[in-house]
Enzyme design. Sequence first.
Site, PDB file in Angstrom:
ATOM      1  N   LYS A   1       2.926  -9.361   2.241  1.00 33.64           N
ATOM      2  CA  LYS A   1       1.972 -10.039   3.144  1.00 33.64           C
ATOM      3  C   LYS A   1       2.616 -11.275   3.768  1.00 33.64           C
ATOM      4  O   LYS A   1       2.101 -12.402   3.673  1.00 33.64           O
ATOM      5  CB  LYS A   1       0.667 -10.372   2.424  1.00 33.64           C
ATOM      6  CG  LYS A   1      -0.067  -9.100   1.963  1.00 33.64           C
ATOM      7  CD  LYS A   1      -1.450  -9.395   1.417  1.00 33.64           C
ATOM      8  CE  LYS A   1      -2.197  -8.144   0.995  1.00 33.64           C
ATOM      9  NZ  LYS A   1      -1.708  -7.507  -0.240  1.00 33.64           N
TER      10      LYS A   1
HETATM   11  O1  S5P Z   1      -7.105  -5.526   1.807  1.00 35.39           O
HETATM   12  C1  S5P Z   1      -6.325  -5.240   0.922  1.00 35.39           C
HETATM   13  C2  S5P Z   1      -4.941  -5.102   1.167  1.00 35.39           C
HETATM   14  C3  S5P Z   1      -4.091  -4.721   0.133  1.00 35.39           C
HETATM   15  S1  S5P Z   1      -2.456  -4.411   0.520  1.00 35.39           S
HETATM   16  N1  S5P Z   1      -6.772  -4.983  -0.329  1.00 35.39           N
HETATM   17  C4  S5P Z   1      -5.950  -4.631  -1.367  1.00 35.39           C
HETATM   18  O2  S5P Z   1      -6.445  -4.393  -2.480  1.00 35.39           O
HETATM   19  N2  S5P Z   1      -4.584  -4.533  -1.155  1.00 35.39           N
HETATM   20  C5  S5P Z   1      -3.651  -4.174  -2.260  1.00 35.39           C
HETATM   21  O3  S5P Z   1      -3.995  -2.886  -2.771  1.00 35.39           O
HETATM   22  C6  S5P Z   1      -3.682  -5.130  -3.463  1.00 35.39           C
HETATM   23  O4  S5P Z   1      -2.666  -6.104  -3.309  1.00 35.39           O
HETATM   24  C7  S5P Z   1      -3.437  -4.199  -4.653  1.00 35.39           C
HETATM   25  O5  S5P Z   1      -2.038  -4.113  -4.914  1.00 35.39           O
HETATM   26  C8  S5P Z   1      -3.913  -2.835  -4.201  1.00 35.39           C
HETATM   27  C9  S5P Z   1      -5.268  -2.410  -4.733  1.00 35.39           C
HETATM   28  O6  S5P Z   1      -5.243  -2.197  -6.106  1.00 35.39           O
HETATM   29  P1  S5P Z   1      -6.520  -1.594  -6.915  1.00 35.39           P
HETATM   30  O7  S5P Z   1      -6.159  -1.771  -8.342  1.00 35.39           O
HETATM   31  O8  S5P Z   1      -7.718  -2.415  -6.530  1.00 35.39           O
HETATM   32  O9  S5P Z   1      -6.661  -0.154  -6.486  1.00 35.39           O
END
Ligand code: S5P
Length: 267
Positions: free
Chosen positions: A93
């Site tokens: 990011k």
């Molecule tokens: O808006 C966002 C953008 C990103 S890149 N929301 C997110 O959650 N992410 C990333 O996606 C966050 O940094 C994490 O690594 C992943 C989601 O992980 P989860 O465990 O919630 O599925």
Amino acid sequence: MNAEEVWGERWVSATAPMARRYMETAVRKSSLVCLAADRNTMTGLFNLIDDVADHVVALKTHVDLVDDWSPEAWDEFCSKATAADLLIFEDRKFADIGKISRSQMAGQYNIRTWADLVTAHLISGPDIVDGLQAGWGDAGRQGGVLLLAQMSSRGNLLQPDYTEQVVVKGKAHDGVLGFIGNGSRPAELNELRTMVGEGKLIWTPGVNLAVGDGDMGQRYGDPTEAVVAGSDCIIVGSGIHQAENPGLAAKAYARASWEGLMARNGL
Ligand code: S5P
């Protein structure tokens, strides 16, 4: 089926080499899954590759959250990922001005030498994409930038007019592989796809087979619905790496994403 038959207009229009590499790998694995490999030890990361590689197309990393990170261990991790036919995506990011972003591609982590993809916010203006591309160029490599057009987290400040400006500027730039969209809200994703058209990819975090609210403001939508609404890649973290059996979970997410693509393209 080959990549053009599976992806249709997206394959024809998204000509960036990295986009096509992604789409071909997805077809080989019958999966549109990027694993958010949010584990904070090198052993945990190595285990994930062993468990999920057959069902996952890309590994998304946060290199700065690994407790026992070392350049040697990371080199080995990246070699193992590449050998397992995985794209490596550092979710850094970036958000600074172009020349600083270029320098941040180097430094201790030397992201330019191992990442195929990185994320960036466009808050500082489009020169950030030139800076990141120059970073890869400094290492004699190519890569693709995913711009954050939407976010999955509750209360985020990426309002519709901001999203639109990111898309307009991003579409005009060859260094942009695509956009991060909000996988938890199919209606928002539909709108994003209409704005983006066919020429760029949309990757979506905020998906989980258990839809609803996650930890600390994260929100989750259904993976198949996200793909039908226009996502080209579902980014799944805890749904896989915290599952009792990450391999089986990865397989289930691969199937859900693939069914979405088949339904979307009437295949
Ligand atoms: O808006 C966002 C953008 C990103 S890149 N929301 C997110 O959650 N992410 C990333 O996606 C966050 O940094 C994490 O690594 C992943 C989601 O992980 P989860 O465990 O919630 O599925």
